[in-house]
Design an enzyme around this catalytic site. Sequence first.
Site, PDB file in Angstrom:
ATOM      1  N   GLY A  20       0.697  -1.155   0.007  1.00 54.11           N
ATOM      2  CA  GLY A  20      -0.029   0.028   0.111  1.00 54.11           C
ATOM      3  C   GLY A  20       0.808   1.239   0.038  1.00 54.11           C
ATOM      4  O   GLY A  20       0.315   2.202   0.306  1.00 54.11           O
ATOM      5  N   ASN A  22       1.486   3.283  -2.651  1.00 50.33           N
ATOM      6  CA  ASN A  22       0.639   3.979  -3.241  1.00 50.33           C
ATOM      7  C   ASN A  22      -0.662   4.511  -2.762  1.00 50.33           C
ATOM      8  O   ASN A  22      -0.800   5.876  -2.846  1.00 50.33           O
ATOM      9  CB  ASN A  22       0.337   3.333  -4.648  1.00 50.33           C
ATOM     10  CG  ASN A  22       1.560   3.237  -5.593  1.00 50.33           C
ATOM     11  OD1 ASN A  22       1.690   4.294  -6.455  1.00 50.33           O
ATOM     12  ND2 ASN A  22       2.062   2.115  -6.002  1.00 50.33           N
ATOM     13  N   MET A  99      -3.967  -7.018  -6.758  1.00 53.68           N
ATOM     14  CA  MET A  99      -3.773  -8.088  -7.888  1.00 53.68           C
ATOM     15  C   MET A  99      -4.739  -9.142  -8.171  1.00 53.68           C
ATOM     16  O   MET A  99      -4.355 -10.022  -8.321  1.00 53.68           O
ATOM     17  CB  MET A  99      -2.473  -8.827  -6.921  1.00 53.68           C
ATOM     18  CG  MET A  99      -1.542  -8.018  -6.320  1.00 53.68           C
ATOM     19  SD  MET A  99      -0.727  -6.643  -7.724  1.00 53.68           S
ATOM     20  CE  MET A  99       0.348  -7.479  -8.666  1.00 53.68           C
ATOM     21  N   LEU A 102     -10.300  -8.141 -12.336  1.00 54.21           N
ATOM     22  CA  LEU A 102     -11.661  -7.870 -12.143  1.00 54.21           C
ATOM     23  C   LEU A 102     -12.471  -8.551 -13.210  1.00 54.21           C
ATOM     24  O   LEU A 102     -12.021  -8.634 -14.279  1.00 54.21           O
ATOM     25  CB  LEU A 102     -11.854  -6.522 -12.333  1.00 54.21           C
ATOM     26  CG  LEU A 102     -11.249  -5.571 -11.157  1.00 54.21           C
ATOM     27  CD1 LEU A 102     -11.098  -3.965 -11.444  1.00 54.21           C
ATOM     28  CD2 LEU A 102     -12.104  -5.595  -9.695  1.00 54.21           C
ATOM     29  N   ASN A 116      -5.785   2.090 -13.256  1.00 51.15           N
ATOM     30  CA  ASN A 116      -4.701   1.240 -12.551  1.00 51.15           C
ATOM     31  C   ASN A 116      -3.052   1.773 -12.952  1.00 51.15           C
ATOM     32  O   ASN A 116      -3.015   2.315 -13.661  1.00 51.15           O
ATOM     33  CB  ASN A 116      -4.667   0.004 -13.483  1.00 51.15           C
ATOM     34  CG  ASN A 116      -3.714  -1.067 -12.907  1.00 51.15           C
ATOM     35  OD1 ASN A 116      -3.545  -1.348 -11.784  1.00 51.15           O
ATOM     36  ND2 ASN A 116      -2.869  -1.849 -13.698  1.00 51.15           N
ATOM     37  N   HIS A 118       0.744   0.534 -13.222  1.00 56.62           N
ATOM     38  CA  HIS A 118       1.620  -0.405 -13.501  1.00 56.62           C
ATOM     39  C   HIS A 118       2.933  -0.138 -13.631  1.00 56.62           C
ATOM     40  O   HIS A 118       3.267   0.931 -14.247  1.00 56.62           O
ATOM     41  CB  HIS A 118       1.050  -1.154 -14.717  1.00 56.62           C
ATOM     42  CG  HIS A 118       1.764  -2.389 -15.253  1.00 56.62           C
ATOM     43  ND1 HIS A 118       1.675  -3.623 -14.845  1.00 56.62           N
ATOM     44  CD2 HIS A 118       2.910  -2.553 -16.022  1.00 56.62           C
ATOM     45  CE1 HIS A 118       2.347  -4.284 -15.180  1.00 56.62           C
ATOM     46  NE2 HIS A 118       3.296  -3.680 -16.141  1.00 56.62           N
ATOM     47  N   GLU A 152      -8.989  -6.192 -21.180  1.00 62.31           N
ATOM     48  CA  GLU A 152      -7.747  -6.738 -21.419  1.00 62.31           C
ATOM     49  C   GLU A 152      -6.696  -6.447 -20.199  1.00 62.31           C
ATOM     50  O   GLU A 152      -6.734  -5.219 -19.920  1.00 62.31           O
ATOM     51  CB  GLU A 152      -7.402  -6.403 -22.835  1.00 62.31           C
ATOM     52  CG  GLU A 152      -8.064  -6.957 -23.779  1.00 62.31           C
ATOM     53  CD  GLU A 152      -7.686  -6.297 -25.136  1.00 62.31           C
ATOM     54  OE1 GLU A 152      -6.209  -6.416 -25.632  1.00 62.31           O
ATOM     55  OE2 GLU A 152      -8.664  -5.439 -25.622  1.00 62.31           O
ATOM     56  N   ASP A 154      -3.835  -4.992 -18.598  1.00 64.77           N
ATOM     57  CA  ASP A 154      -2.724  -3.679 -18.704  1.00 64.77           C
ATOM     58  C   ASP A 154      -2.939  -3.379 -19.977  1.00 64.77           C
ATOM     59  O   ASP A 154      -1.769  -2.914 -20.705  1.00 64.77           O
ATOM     60  CB  ASP A 154      -1.458  -4.398 -18.280  1.00 64.77           C
ATOM     61  CG  ASP A 154      -1.150  -4.821 -16.761  1.00 64.77           C
ATOM     62  OD1 ASP A 154      -1.921  -4.195 -15.895  1.00 64.77           O
ATOM     63  OD2 ASP A 154      -0.560  -5.770 -16.683  1.00 64.77           O
ATOM     64  N   GLU A 183       5.861   6.284  -9.327  1.00 64.87           N
ATOM     65  CA  GLU A 183       4.518   5.849  -9.140  1.00 64.87           C
ATOM     66  C   GLU A 183       3.743   6.937  -8.203  1.00 64.87           C
ATOM     67  O   GLU A 183       2.648   7.331  -7.988  1.00 64.87           O
ATOM     68  CB  GLU A 183       4.382   4.490  -8.670  1.00 64.87           C
ATOM     69  CG  GLU A 183       4.814   3.520  -9.489  1.00 64.87           C
ATOM     70  CD  GLU A 183       4.610   1.927  -9.189  1.00 64.87           C
ATOM     71  OE1 GLU A 183       3.478   1.732  -8.745  1.00 64.87           O
ATOM     72  OE2 GLU A 183       5.663   1.298  -9.287  1.00 64.87           O
TER      73      GLU A 183
HETATM   74  C1  GAR Z   1       3.319  -1.103  -7.508  1.00 66.26           C
HETATM   75  O1  GAR Z   1       4.721  -0.991  -7.933  1.00 66.26           O
HETATM   76  C2  GAR Z   1       2.143  -1.137  -8.783  1.00 66.26           C
HETATM   77  O2  GAR Z   1       2.725  -0.428  -9.766  1.00 66.26           O
HETATM   78  C3  GAR Z   1       2.203  -2.837  -8.806  1.00 66.26           C
HETATM   79  O3  GAR Z   1       2.339  -3.415  -7.520  1.00 66.26           O
HETATM   80  C4  GAR Z   1       3.065  -2.416  -6.838  1.00 66.26           C
HETATM   81  C5  GAR Z   1       1.958  -2.099  -5.504  1.00 66.26           C
HETATM   82  O4  GAR Z   1       2.883  -1.352  -4.545  1.00 66.26           O
HETATM   83  N1  GAR Z   1       1.065  -3.091  -9.660  1.00 66.26           N
HETATM   84  C6  GAR Z   1       1.002  -3.976 -10.527  1.00 66.26           C
HETATM   85  O5  GAR Z   1       1.903  -4.568 -10.625  1.00 66.26           O
HETATM   86  C7  GAR Z   1      -0.283  -4.284 -11.079  1.00 66.26           C
HETATM   87  N2  GAR Z   1      -0.128  -5.135 -12.056  1.00 66.26           N
HETATM   88  P1  GAR Z   1       2.071  -0.953  -3.368  1.00 66.26           P
HETATM   89  O6  GAR Z   1       1.378  -1.710  -2.573  1.00 66.26           O
HETATM   90  O7  GAR Z   1       3.320  -0.400  -2.330  1.00 66.26           O
HETATM   91  O8  GAR Z   1       1.655   0.194  -3.826  1.00 66.26           O
END
Ligand code: GAR
Length: 209
Positions: A20, A22, A99, A102, A116, A118, A152, A154, A183
């Site tokens: 978490g 982000n 992860m 949906l 989202n 990525h 689809e 990503d 990010e």
């Molecule tokens: C982040 O790097 C995000 O971009 C990635 O998971 C991480 C989550 O980090 N998302 C994916 O790979 C989705 N396909 P966080 O839980 O610390 O935010």
Amino acid sequence: MKYYLLGDEMKVAVFISGRGSNLKAILEAEGRNELGKAEIALVVTNNPIAGGLKHAENYDKKIVILDSKNFTDKDEYDNELKQLMVKNEIELIVLAGYMRILTTSFVDYFEKKIINIHPSLLPAFPGLDVHEKVLDYGVKFSGCTVHFVNTEIDAGPIISQEVVEVLDDDSPETLAERILAEEHKLLPRVIKNISESKIIMINRKVRIL
Ligand code: GAR
């Protein structure tokens, strides 16, 4: 594309599955009044022990844990999610390290209302184990992408990206760390732009006004 705001604020749900960081960056941006008209109304997780839940608690956010163990299938799970979004009048869903894939019916129902983040420059390196694949391939630049979610994986319309140089001595961990720092700036900025109706989309081309 204009977002119709039900009130002055745009109610946002953030979906997480793990650490978490982000989510934390989004909550910090909201705390600094840097999220435009967006209001984080709800934090949702499929993981009862997601580390990121502590950030939601620190900011007194409403948390909903939907453990897949309590549902018979994905349709039932996502139907519950849908009711939750409708009941809370959610206008934007932010997948921040969520992860679970949906269902098509959920994505269709909330068309252009799910974004989202990525950790690569899409359409390169979708899916999982992104940084390992980037390093194995030998690309010189990677980064992160915020995109609208379609059915689809990503592959939805790209809203914004940040570029990060891949260094010769990078490991997946060091590269992930530098991309994560980007990010944390990119995602709150996109949420702000959406809340201020500054995003337009023609076919799949997104422009930020
Ligand atoms: C982040 O790097 C995000 O971009 C990635 O998971 C991480 C989550 O980090 N998302 C994916 O790979 C989705 N396909 P966080 O839980 O610390 O935010």
